[in-house]
Design an enzyme around this catalytic site. Structure first.
Site, PDB file in Angstrom:
ATOM      1  CB  THR A  80      42.789-106.246  33.696  1.00 16.70           C
ATOM      2  OG1 THR A  80      41.426-106.673  33.715  1.00 16.70           O
ATOM      3  CG2 THR A  80      43.572-107.133  32.739  1.00 16.70           C
TER       4      THR A  80
ATOM      5  CB  THR B 125      39.156-101.512  31.475  1.00 20.56           C
ATOM      6  OG1 THR B 125      38.758-102.896  31.423  1.00 20.56           O
ATOM      7  CG2 THR B 125      40.649-101.411  31.275  1.00 20.56           C
ATOM      8  CG  ASP B 126      34.973-104.531  33.256  1.00 17.13           C
ATOM      9  OD1 ASP B 126      35.311-104.383  32.056  1.00 17.13           O
ATOM     10  OD2 ASP B 126      34.909-105.647  33.802  1.00 17.13           O
TER      11      ASP B 126
ATOM     12  CE  LYS C  79      36.354-102.542  28.770  1.00 21.34           C
ATOM     13  NZ  LYS C  79      36.478-103.628  29.766  1.00 21.34           N
TER      14      LYS C  79
ATOM     15  CE1 TYR D 177      12.068 -85.807  13.945  1.00 21.25           C
ATOM     16  CE2 TYR D 177      14.022 -85.466  15.320  1.00 21.25           C
ATOM     17  CZ  TYR D 177      13.450 -85.750  14.087  1.00 21.25           C
ATOM     18  OH  TYR D 177      14.262 -85.978  12.996  1.00 21.25           O
TER      19      TYR D 177
END
Length: 339
Positions: free
Chosen positions: A16, A87-88, A158, A282
């Site tokens: 971007t 960024t993705d 992100k 657990y």
């Protein structure tokens, strides 16, 4: 007069931050030199080199290897490297570079933006300035600089699609924040400290034939077997809470055990962003542990899946991978108990 400016290399990969408008939507179109021109003067000697021009959704293992090779080959003569990146998938790239470039001997800082550099109110100029400052200041390592924070790359996720605070450092405080005093480097008792004697090695061998599965009520464990039959060599399971897996009706625990008996590693992480998995607490976690599941502790899923790809690329067997996940390579996991 001696030139004392720090020398920084900017490697541009698209994203971007470098995008321009087209009939098909935003596409990478600006060069690293154009990014620097828009940014204006900096107190560093910066060299720009364009190595890719991709939306980060298209960055895959082949591109990770190429970026790592470029960093390794070009790093000599520079005080730090900045990688501009979409960024993705930036958190995945930063995590994989952590494993591909173990012992890195200078700071490598990934950054990008939520809005293209050309936009008037873009976050790109500020992110680039912080990235350059981090590359000139931080200790050797792989980092992400975003929204005035400098974070260890293998701890980042992100968390926002449009907000400027798009990245969060998970289970580790940011390495530094930018304040009115400049870069405020934080030190904590459990922070990762790189060895001063480490030798940088380049190893880009990975096996991408892995899967990441988010467990949900009603998930059919037969899907795991289908993945293995299709050639999957390792699985990261985002389990419940501390790492619990169901065994009533749809017996996920049994399916995991059967896969592990075939030599296929299964890493149990948590769907929760924060804190650790603990398969001992657990019954549903202990059952998975008894079947051979490997705890991802407090790793991000991005770091777990890239670490698994890299381990498989080294042709490690199941027990070697178990031992590898019990080691902190570069700050991606907390091995010592936090209790």
């Amino acid at each position: 007069m001696t030139n004392t400016k720090k020398k920084i290399l900017l490697l541009s990969t698209g994203g971007t931050i470098a995008s321009v408008a087209s009939e098909e939507g935003l596409v990478p179109g600006q060069s690293g030199a154009e990014l620097l021109h828009t940014l204006g003067g900096q107190p560093y000697e910066i060299t720009a080199k364009d190595i890719l021009s991709l939306d980060s959704s298209n960055i895959q293992p082949e591109e990770w290897a190429y970026i790592a090779e470029q960093i390794y080959q070009l790093r000599r003569g520079y005080d730090g490297i900045v990688v501009s990146h979409g960024t993705d998938t930036m958190a995945y790239t930063a995590s994989m570079l952590t494993f591909m470039l173990q012992g890195i001997d200078l700071p490598v800082v990934l950054t990008g933006s939520q809005v293209p550099m050309q936009a008037i109110l873009s976050d790109a100029p500020d992110n680039l300035r912080v990235a350059f400052a981090a590359a000139a200041t931080c200790k050797p390592g792989i980092y992400i600089a975003f929204n005035r924070q400098i974070m260890r790359g293998c701890r980042c996720v992100k968390i926002r699609t449009t907000g400027f605070d798009a990245f969060k450092s998970i289970n580790m405080d940011p390495v530094a924040r930018v304040t009115s005093d400049g870069i405020d480097i934080k030190h904590s008792a459990n922070e990762y400290v790189p060895s001063e004697h480490a030798i940088c090695t380049l190893n880009t061998k990975v096996n991408p034939h892995v899967a990441m599965v988010k467990l949900f009520p009603g998930f059919d464990p037969a899907m795991l077997k289908a993945m293995v039959d299709a050639g999957c060599k390792g699985i990261v399971v985002e389990a419940y809470g501390l790492g619990g897996m169901n065994y009533m009706r749809r017996n996920m625990v049994k399916a995991v055990g059967e896969i592990i008996k075939q030599g296929i590693p299964v890493i149990a992480c948590s769907q929760c962003l924060y804190e650790r998995t603990d398969l001992t607490k657990y019954e549903v976690g202990r059952a998975a542990l008894l079947e051979g599941a490997i705890s991802g502790r407090d790793m991000t899923s991005e770091s777990a899946v890239t670490k698994l790809m890299w381990a498989l690329g080294q042709e490690m067997d199941l027990e070697e991978i178990r031992a590898f996940f019990n080691k902190d390579i570069a700050g991606e996991v907390t091995i010592a108990s936090r209790r």
